[in-house]
Every structure is written in C-alpha cells, then in structure tokens.
Design a protein around this motif. Sequence first.
Motif, PDB file in Angstrom:
ATOM      1  N   GLY A   1     -22.049  -7.751 -47.461  1.00  0.00           N
ATOM      2  CA  GLY A   1     -22.074  -7.463 -48.887  1.00  0.00           C
ATOM      3  C   GLY A   1     -21.044  -6.428 -49.275  1.00  0.00           C
ATOM      4  O   GLY A   1     -20.307  -5.899 -48.443  1.00  0.00           O
ATOM      5  N   ASP A   2     -20.994  -6.136 -50.560  1.00  0.00           N
ATOM      6  CA  ASP A   2     -20.097  -5.096 -51.085  1.00  0.00           C
ATOM      7  C   ASP A   2     -20.886  -3.809 -51.203  1.00  0.00           C
ATOM      8  O   ASP A   2     -21.822  -3.720 -52.009  1.00  0.00           O
ATOM      9  N   PRO A   3     -20.550  -2.785 -50.405  1.00  0.00           N
ATOM     10  CA  PRO A   3     -21.340  -1.546 -50.424  1.00  0.00           C
ATOM     11  C   PRO A   3     -21.265  -0.780 -51.740  1.00  0.00           C
ATOM     12  O   PRO A   3     -22.030   0.162 -51.952  1.00  0.00           O
ATOM     13  N   LEU A   4     -20.346  -1.178 -52.642  1.00  0.00           N
ATOM     14  CA  LEU A   4     -20.194  -0.462 -53.906  1.00  0.00           C
ATOM     15  C   LEU A   4     -20.965  -1.102 -55.054  1.00  0.00           C
ATOM     16  O   LEU A   4     -21.016  -0.546 -56.149  1.00  0.00           O
ATOM     17  N   THR A   5     -21.555  -2.273 -54.824  1.00  0.00           N
ATOM     18  CA  THR A   5     -22.272  -2.957 -55.896  1.00  0.00           C
ATOM     19  C   THR A   5     -23.739  -3.141 -55.531  1.00  0.00           C
ATOM     20  O   THR A   5     -24.117  -3.148 -54.367  1.00  0.00           O
ATOM     21  N   GLY A   6     -24.548  -3.314 -56.558  1.00  0.00           N
ATOM     22  CA  GLY A   6     -25.963  -3.554 -56.346  1.00  0.00           C
ATOM     23  C   GLY A   6     -26.699  -2.310 -55.872  1.00  0.00           C
ATOM     24  O   GLY A   6     -26.158  -1.204 -55.812  1.00  0.00           O
ATOM     25  N   SER A   7     -27.946  -2.506 -55.525  1.00  0.00           N
ATOM     26  CA  SER A   7     -28.771  -1.399 -55.028  1.00  0.00           C
ATOM     27  C   SER A   7     -28.329  -1.010 -53.627  1.00  0.00           C
ATOM     28  O   SER A   7     -27.945  -1.870 -52.833  1.00  0.00           O
ATOM     29  N   PRO A   8     -28.334   0.292 -53.297  1.00  0.00           N
ATOM     30  CA  PRO A   8     -27.975   0.690 -51.936  1.00  0.00           C
ATOM     31  C   PRO A   8     -28.951   0.129 -50.922  1.00  0.00           C
ATOM     32  O   PRO A   8     -30.126  -0.085 -51.217  1.00  0.00           O
ATOM     33  N   SER A   9     -28.460  -0.123 -49.708  1.00  0.00           N
ATOM     34  CA  SER A   9     -29.269  -0.729 -48.651  1.00  0.00           C
ATOM     35  C   SER A   9     -29.666   0.311 -47.611  1.00  0.00           C
ATOM     36  O   SER A   9     -28.955   1.312 -47.422  1.00  0.00           O
ATOM     37  N   PRO A  10     -30.773   0.082 -46.898  1.00  0.00           N
ATOM     38  CA  PRO A  10     -31.094   0.940 -45.750  1.00  0.00           C
ATOM     39  C   PRO A  10     -29.958   0.844 -44.734  1.00  0.00           C
ATOM     40  O   PRO A  10     -29.417  -0.236 -44.494  1.00  0.00           O
ATOM     41  N   THR A  11     -29.588   1.954 -44.140  1.00  0.00           N
ATOM     42  CA  THR A  11     -28.462   1.952 -43.204  1.00  0.00           C
ATOM     43  C   THR A  11     -28.863   2.253 -41.778  1.00  0.00           C
ATOM     44  O   THR A  11     -28.030   2.137 -40.877  1.00  0.00           O
ATOM     45  N   GLN A  12     -30.119   2.631 -41.562  1.00  0.00           N
ATOM     46  CA  GLN A  12     -30.539   2.988 -40.206  1.00  0.00           C
ATOM     47  C   GLN A  12     -31.911   2.409 -39.915  1.00  0.00           C
ATOM     48  O   GLN A  12     -32.705   2.134 -40.829  1.00  0.00           O
ATOM     49  N   ALA A  13     -32.199   2.277 -38.634  1.00  0.00           N
ATOM     50  CA  ALA A  13     -33.484   1.712 -38.216  1.00  0.00           C
ATOM     51  C   ALA A  13     -34.638   2.579 -38.701  1.00  0.00           C
ATOM     52  O   ALA A  13     -35.710   2.062 -39.038  1.00  0.00           O
ATOM     53  N   ARG A  14     -34.449   3.897 -38.753  1.00  0.00           N
ATOM     54  CA  ARG A  14     -35.543   4.777 -39.191  1.00  0.00           C
ATOM     55  C   ARG A  14     -35.888   4.529 -40.657  1.00  0.00           C
ATOM     56  O   ARG A  14     -37.044   4.657 -41.054  1.00  0.00           O
ATOM     57  N   HIS A  15     -34.890   4.184 -41.482  1.00  0.00           N
ATOM     58  CA  HIS A  15     -35.167   3.843 -42.876  1.00  0.00           C
ATOM     59  C   HIS A  15     -36.077   2.633 -42.940  1.00  0.00           C
ATOM     60  O   HIS A  15     -37.108   2.637 -43.628  1.00  0.00           O
ATOM     61  N   ARG A  16     -35.696   1.584 -42.221  1.00  0.00           N
ATOM     62  CA  ARG A  16     -36.454   0.336 -42.264  1.00  0.00           C
ATOM     63  C   ARG A  16     -37.878   0.542 -41.730  1.00  0.00           C
ATOM     64  O   ARG A  16     -38.832  -0.033 -42.260  1.00  0.00           O
ATOM     65  N   LEU A  17     -38.012   1.360 -40.690  1.00  0.00           N
ATOM     66  CA  LEU A  17     -39.333   1.601 -40.108  1.00  0.00           C
ATOM     67  C   LEU A  17     -40.248   2.308 -41.103  1.00  0.00           C
ATOM     68  O   LEU A  17     -41.397   1.884 -41.319  1.00  0.00           O
ATOM     69  N   SER A  18     -39.763   3.377 -41.730  1.00  0.00           N
ATOM     70  CA  SER A  18     -40.598   4.114 -42.684  1.00  0.00           C
ATOM     71  C   SER A  18     -40.909   3.284 -43.917  1.00  0.00           C
ATOM     72  O   SER A  18     -42.030   3.327 -44.442  1.00  0.00           O
ATOM     73  N   LEU A  19     -39.945   2.516 -44.399  1.00  0.00           N
ATOM     74  CA  LEU A  19     -40.178   1.672 -45.564  1.00  0.00           C
ATOM     75  C   LEU A  19     -41.208   0.590 -45.257  1.00  0.00           C
ATOM     76  O   LEU A  19     -42.055   0.271 -46.093  1.00  0.00           O
ATOM     77  N   THR A  20     -41.129   0.022 -44.051  1.00  0.00           N
ATOM     78  CA  THR A  20     -42.099  -1.000 -43.649  1.00  0.00           C
ATOM     79  C   THR A  20     -43.499  -0.405 -43.562  1.00  0.00           C
ATOM     80  O   THR A  20     -44.478  -1.021 -44.017  1.00  0.00           O
ATOM     81  N   LYS A  21     -43.606   0.792 -42.995  1.00  0.00           N
ATOM     82  CA  LYS A  21     -44.919   1.444 -42.905  1.00  0.00           C
ATOM     83  C   LYS A  21     -45.459   1.788 -44.285  1.00  0.00           C
ATOM     84  O   LYS A  21     -46.673   1.696 -44.532  1.00  0.00           O
ATOM     85  N   CYS A  22     -44.576   2.186 -45.196  1.00  0.00           N
ATOM     86  CA  CYS A  22     -45.006   2.468 -46.572  1.00  0.00           C
ATOM     87  C   CYS A  22     -45.532   1.191 -47.224  1.00  0.00           C
ATOM     88  O   CYS A  22     -46.584   1.209 -47.887  1.00  0.00           O
ATOM     89  N   LEU A  23     -44.824   0.089 -47.028  1.00  0.00           N
ATOM     90  CA  LEU A  23     -45.252  -1.185 -47.605  1.00  0.00           C
ATOM     91  C   LEU A  23     -46.599  -1.611 -47.039  1.00  0.00           C
ATOM     92  O   LEU A  23     -47.463  -2.121 -47.771  1.00  0.00           O
ATOM     93  N   GLU A  24     -46.807  -1.397 -45.756  1.00  0.00           N
ATOM     94  CA  GLU A  24     -48.094  -1.731 -45.140  1.00  0.00           C
ATOM     95  C   GLU A  24     -49.221  -0.880 -45.731  1.00  0.00           C
ATOM     96  O   GLU A  24     -50.332  -1.374 -45.968  1.00  0.00           O
ATOM     97  N   ALA A  25     -48.927   0.402 -45.971  1.00  0.00           N
ATOM     98  CA  ALA A  25     -49.937   1.288 -46.560  1.00  0.00           C
ATOM     99  C   ALA A  25     -50.300   0.835 -47.975  1.00  0.00           C
ATOM    100  O   ALA A  25     -51.473   0.871 -48.368  1.00  0.00           O
TER     101      ALA A  25
END
Length: 468
Positions: free
Chosen positions: A394-418
């Motif tokens: 993708g284009d890193p300058l457009t759209g919503s910013p993306s998670p860039t590290q595994a720790r981001h994805r892990l915490s976001l997934t746990k938040c979604l589960e909660a």
Amino acid sequence: MKRDTIFALSSGQGKCGVAVIRTSGPASCSALLCLTGAKEPPPPRVAVLRRIRDPGTAETLDRGLVMWFPGPSSFTGEDSAEFHVHGGPAVVSGVLHALGCLPQVRLAEPGEFTKRAFQNGKLDLTAAEGLGDLIHAETEGQRRQALRQMDGELGQLYQRWSNNLTKALAHVEAYIDFSEDDNIEEGVLSQVEDSVAVLEKELREHLRDGRRGERLRDGVHIVIAGPTNAGKSSLLNHLCQKPVAIVSPIAGTTRDVVEAALNIGGFPVVLSDTAGLRDTSDVVEIEGVSRARQRVQGADLVLAVLDATEVVLQPSRLPLALLDILPPHETDGNHPCLLVLNKSDLLGEQAQADLLSSCASPGLAPACLLSCKTGRGIPAFLSVLQEQLAHMCGDPLTGSPSPTQARHRLSLTKCLEALGRFSQYRTVDLALAAEELRQGRQQLGRLTGQVGSDEILALIFKDFCIGK
C-alpha cells in the motif's frame, strides 16, 4: 530523584566532516560552560562558534559550533547541549573523554535519549518506534511510513480509541453505582453498546490490512521456488545484479536457502532462492527440498519459476505444475504468486505468444515470460513485481495508518477479544462486562505507553543506537 546527565556521539562513527555530540540532563549547562570556558550559555537554539577545551588541562580540542536547548523545549524535555565538531576520530575522542571526566555525567545507553523523551511526555511509544524505524529505514516506503508514525498519527488513532473506551467504562461503572438512585439517564447502556460496536468495527478493519505496515517495515518475504534447472538461481542473480548464488547446468546445485535483501521500487524485499523441488534419494537434497517447502509456506509472495521449453509442450499441465510448488490449500489463487516462465530465448515468437495465451486461463497466477540468459523480459517482470509489491504494502501516506509491529497486532487483537466478551457478559453480569472494558483499555494503553512494563520498554529501545 535527580537524574544523571548523559552524553554520546549522535552522528555516525568514523571520519566525517562534522560530528555531533549531545548531552541531556541537569548538568548539561555546566558541561557546556566547562568545555567552552564561557560564563553563560548561548541563546537557546542558536548556534555559536566556540573554542572547545579540555576542562582538566585547558588544552584546545577543537573550534566548533555549540547549541543550548533548555528544558522542556528540547528533544528529551531536559536541559540539553550539542557540540558540532570536526569529525576526525581524535577530535571526537577528545571531546567525549572531556565530558566523561565531568562529575554526574556518564555515557548514554542505546536509545536512552529517546527513552527520556518518552518518559518526559515528548512522544508516545508508537512515535518512539517510528523514530527507530526512521533511523533504520533503507527504502522510500519505509521512510514515509516511519515519518508518518513518528508524527504521531498511529498514536493519535490508538489514543482516540482509548478515550472512547474510557468514556464507555465510566458510563458502565456509573450505571452500576448509581442506577438504583435514578440518577442515570435512560439509554446510557445502549449508548455504551453502540460505542463498543463502532470500536469493534474499526479495530477489525484496522487489523484486516494484509499486514501492510509490518511488511513495509520488515520487508516482503519473496521466495523463488520451482523444479530443478528452471533458472531460479539465475533469476536471483539478475535481481541482485551480482552472483549471489552458484549457477550450473547440474540439477540440484542449490541445496540450501540463499537470502538477499533488496530495494525493489522503494519497497523492502527479503528474497530467498530455494532448492529445486523434485523427488530425490540424496539426504542433503531432501533436507533442502524440505526447507524450500517451509519457505514457500511462510512466504508473502512466491515466484514460481518454470522452464518455458517444457511448459510449451504441455500447457494444460500448468495448474499441476503450480500445485507441486504452492501449498496444496493455496492453489485456489489466494496465495500471492507470480508465474515466471524462464528460457524464452529457446522459443520462437509464435511459441511464446501461444504460451502466454495459455497462461491467461482463469485461476492461474499472473505470468511473465523472460530469459535470464539474455535479460529479455526482465524489465517487464520487474514492473509486474513492483505492482504486486505496491498492492501488498500500500501507500504509507494515504488512508488510515497501519500497525507496524507484531506487538501492535497482539494488543489490538486482545482488545478486540475483550470487547467481544463485554458483549457476552453485558446481559449476564455487568461487573464482569465492565472488567472486559477495563482489560481492553489496558491493551490500548500498552500501545502508547500509558500502561507499560520494563520488558516492553527494553524491547522497543534495544535496537536504537547510542546517541539516539
């Protein structure tokens, strides 16, 4: 507790025109005055020329620019000073030694300047990670993504979600505490449910990004795979523009995985050449084939290399040829793959046209016809490959910013589960539902550093260089 004052060389090691040495901490002003012999520091953020001396011997070490950054208006939020000196090793060593001899001044640890900036509220953890990524950026895509994250867009997004969750939690707790007194407006729990539902949707969309940010940060893992003698190693050497892998007419020359890091069209790529896929009784080659299949299984993109002179004889067998390269459950087109038909120099023009026509069948991966021997078709292949990389990253300058590290994805997934458990407990036990909101908010807090641990901080700052 009064902190030490730290110092370090912030510019690169080795000979250079100008070297920058910086300090941070309460003794920065006295260190600046000691090394320049001045009675007062220069005006804030103004570069002035000064003679820099060893305070112990009064020997002149260099003449250079010095700058004064009184806290909190500095990168770290503390009093800071910079010495811009000539970049010769002897000059740099002399200034560092002079600073090290001052009381309450010590050499900085890796990432300690940025760590203090975080601790003093000058940036959150995601911005600190962005700064680290910017330092290590090797491609345009990585630079753009790191700058955007360092500017705080990712942290602001996570902070907004955290604020929304905090508000929802406050409403639920207020309902638990005061609903019997009729002091709570009707419909407050419905508002909470709506807010949580919106947040769940945003989190799912944020995580459903194809790992764009992580791929751009760490590199897209591309695996060159196919049968023996198809030209896989030749393709690797062409892409690297140097003889990375041994090429020979002997089948099975490559037996282990050969890796190379490349910049293709501004996108970082980790390219792996693998052993030829075939049945063999050779123990070493069996292990090579096993490793090749493991790499294909975990690849972001597979370059399936086939011998065009063999494919043209039986074009209808192309799906079976791909079936032997890709994992069995990935042959439905879901696994990103480019079909590379090598040795086109051995085919006539009509045979090439017929072969490309056969490759246009529905369900087959995009095909490129080329010759690693003559180089014909390589530019067109690179163009297709860059388009694929642009789609994956993708284009890193457009759209919503993306998670860039595994720790981001892990915490976001746990938040979604909660949040999912909140919806389950909502009609069963409101106290348990509130606890799930609290757990979700804690996971978001771990992303920005509002809720942290020494382990997380150590992991984030361990790859920073000394002086940053």
